[in-house]
Design an enzyme around this catalytic site. Structure first.
Site, mmCIF file in Angstrom:
data_model
loop_
_atom_site.group_PDB
_atom_site.id
_atom_site.type_symbol
_atom_site.label_atom_id
_atom_site.label_comp_id
_atom_site.label_asym_id
_atom_site.label_seq_id
_atom_site.Cartn_x
_atom_site.Cartn_y
_atom_site.Cartn_z
ATOM 1 N N SER A 104 73.198 -14.081 18.941
ATOM 2 C CA SER A 104 74.361 -14.677 19.591
ATOM 3 C C SER A 104 74.229 -16.205 19.597
ATOM 4 O O SER A 104 74.023 -16.797 18.543
ATOM 5 C CB SER A 104 74.514 -14.104 21.010
ATOM 6 O OG SER A 104 75.759 -14.442 21.585
ATOM 7 N N GLU A 214 77.848 -11.510 12.172
ATOM 8 C CA GLU A 214 78.396 -10.652 13.224
ATOM 9 C C GLU A 214 79.139 -11.522 14.215
ATOM 10 O O GLU A 214 78.974 -12.743 14.233
ATOM 11 C CB GLU A 214 77.272 -9.881 13.932
ATOM 12 C CG GLU A 214 76.230 -10.752 14.650
ATOM 13 C CD GLU A 214 76.628 -11.197 16.048
ATOM 14 O OE1 GLU A 214 77.450 -10.511 16.692
ATOM 15 O OE2 GLU A 214 76.145 -12.247 16.491
ATOM 16 N N HIS A 286 76.533 -7.544 18.522
ATOM 17 C CA HIS A 286 76.647 -7.294 19.964
ATOM 18 C C HIS A 286 76.902 -5.807 20.169
ATOM 19 O O HIS A 286 77.978 -5.365 20.558
ATOM 20 C CB HIS A 286 77.772 -8.132 20.557
ATOM 21 C CG HIS A 286 77.448 -9.589 20.631
ATOM 22 N ND1 HIS A 286 77.348 -10.391 19.514
ATOM 23 C CD2 HIS A 286 77.193 -10.393 21.693
ATOM 24 C CE1 HIS A 286 77.057 -11.639 19.890
ATOM 25 N NE2 HIS A 286 76.957 -11.654 21.199
#
Length: 314
Positions: A104, A214, A286
């Site tokens: 992230s 992602e 995630h």
């Protein structure tokens, strides 16, 4: 894995239950937890002031090299710290054995370190979501078995070996092949935000690489826009393959009509050289069932219309 040293270089925890549940689960596996107090810090939306969070990162050079470092969560905050990180010192610690894991917002740190030093980090689980996820009733959810298995393999054996048996719709004319290249990437929003900065690995570093991406909470048109930016910056066409992981937690609207995530991917596919495969359903992002990927390591990708296998040792 005897000890995990926690760091919180990004957003503050959204609650107390998640980090405490994650710490409790890891301790029950016989793992000592260091720097647990960082999970309680709050400064504005961040897990501490810029100085405190920078200290979290720069103090990594003092740790026992057998330690595993894990980020608490993502959010936002590392980009503020990039100019003052001790890249050389952290790289030296990694060369001595230190392992550092997160994803992230942590992508900014990982890409910066790769750009500055070439050091390998782990794109993988973090404390709150992966080890301390809480259900609606406030009960801790057991960590995903797939995630835990691959996390242990990465930490203990420094090995990645995963096969994905899903039909691939975006190969164009690339068919089946086996390629080797540097595995790199991470969160799409963070990576796109580093374009044009010294914290994104150069095209020379990433030439013929295997790029994994992602994201979360991003509508497909925003995903398409960021991919278009990478395409127009000649980053996508510089790769041997593009792996798309989870793009989750978005909502389509009535005015999207027939537009979808698949439409966005197809728009990019049409502009990419046909020799570069775009592969989907990489178990990373995630989501609970995530791989631990060695950012900056050489990997081998064997793919066909029915799926792919990715392997690496480092």
């Amino acid at each position: 894995m005897k000890a995990i040293h926690l760091i919180a270089p990004s957003g503050a925890s959204l609650d107390d239950k998640s980090p405490l549940a994650g710490i409790d689960w890891l301790k029950r596996q016989g793992i000592a937890i260091e720097n647990a107090e960082c999970v309680k810090r709050v400064h504005e939306r961040f897990a501490g002031s810029d100085e405190v969070r920078l200290s979290d990162l720069n103090n990594l050079v003092t740790l026992d090299p057998q330690t595993l470092v894990m980020a608490m969560r993502g959010g936002y905050g590392i980009h503020r710290l990039l100019p003052r990180i001790d890249w050389a010192g952290i790289s030296k610690a990694i060369a001595s054995g230190l392992q550092i894991c997160g994803h992230s917002d942590f992508t900014a740190f990982q890409l910066g370190l790769l750009a500055k030093t070439g050091a390998i980090t782990l794109s993988g689980p973090m404390l709150n979501f992966d080890f301390g996820k809480i259900d609606e009733a406030g009960k801790a959810i057991e960590p995903d078995g797939f995630m835990w298995q691959h996390f242990q393999s990465s930490i203990q054996e420094r090995k990645l070996d995963c096969s994905v048996s899903v039909s691939q719709s975006f190969l164009a004319n690339s068919g089946s092949s086996k390629i080797t290249g540097m595995l790199w990437g991470g969160n799409l929003t963070v990576l796109a935000g580093l374009v044009g900065t010294p914290y994104l690995p150069s095209q020379q570093q990433t030439q013929n690489g295997i790029l994994f991406l992602e994201d979360v909470n991003e509508h497909p048109y925003r995903i398409e826009r960021m991919l278009m930016q990478l395409l127009d910056a000649n980053i996508l066409s510089n790769q041997s393959a593009i792996l798309l992981g989870g793009f989750s937690a978005y909502r389509l609207y009535d005015n999207d009509k027939e537009y979808s995530l698949e439409s966005a991917i197809e728009a990019i596919r049409k502009r990419l050289p046909e020799s570069i495969p775009m592969l989907t359903d990489l178990p990373f992002g995630h989501q609970a069932n995530k791989l631990t990927l060695p950012m900056g390591a050489q990997a081998t990708l064997d793919y066909s219309p029915s799926g792919f296998t990715i392997k690496a040792t480092w």
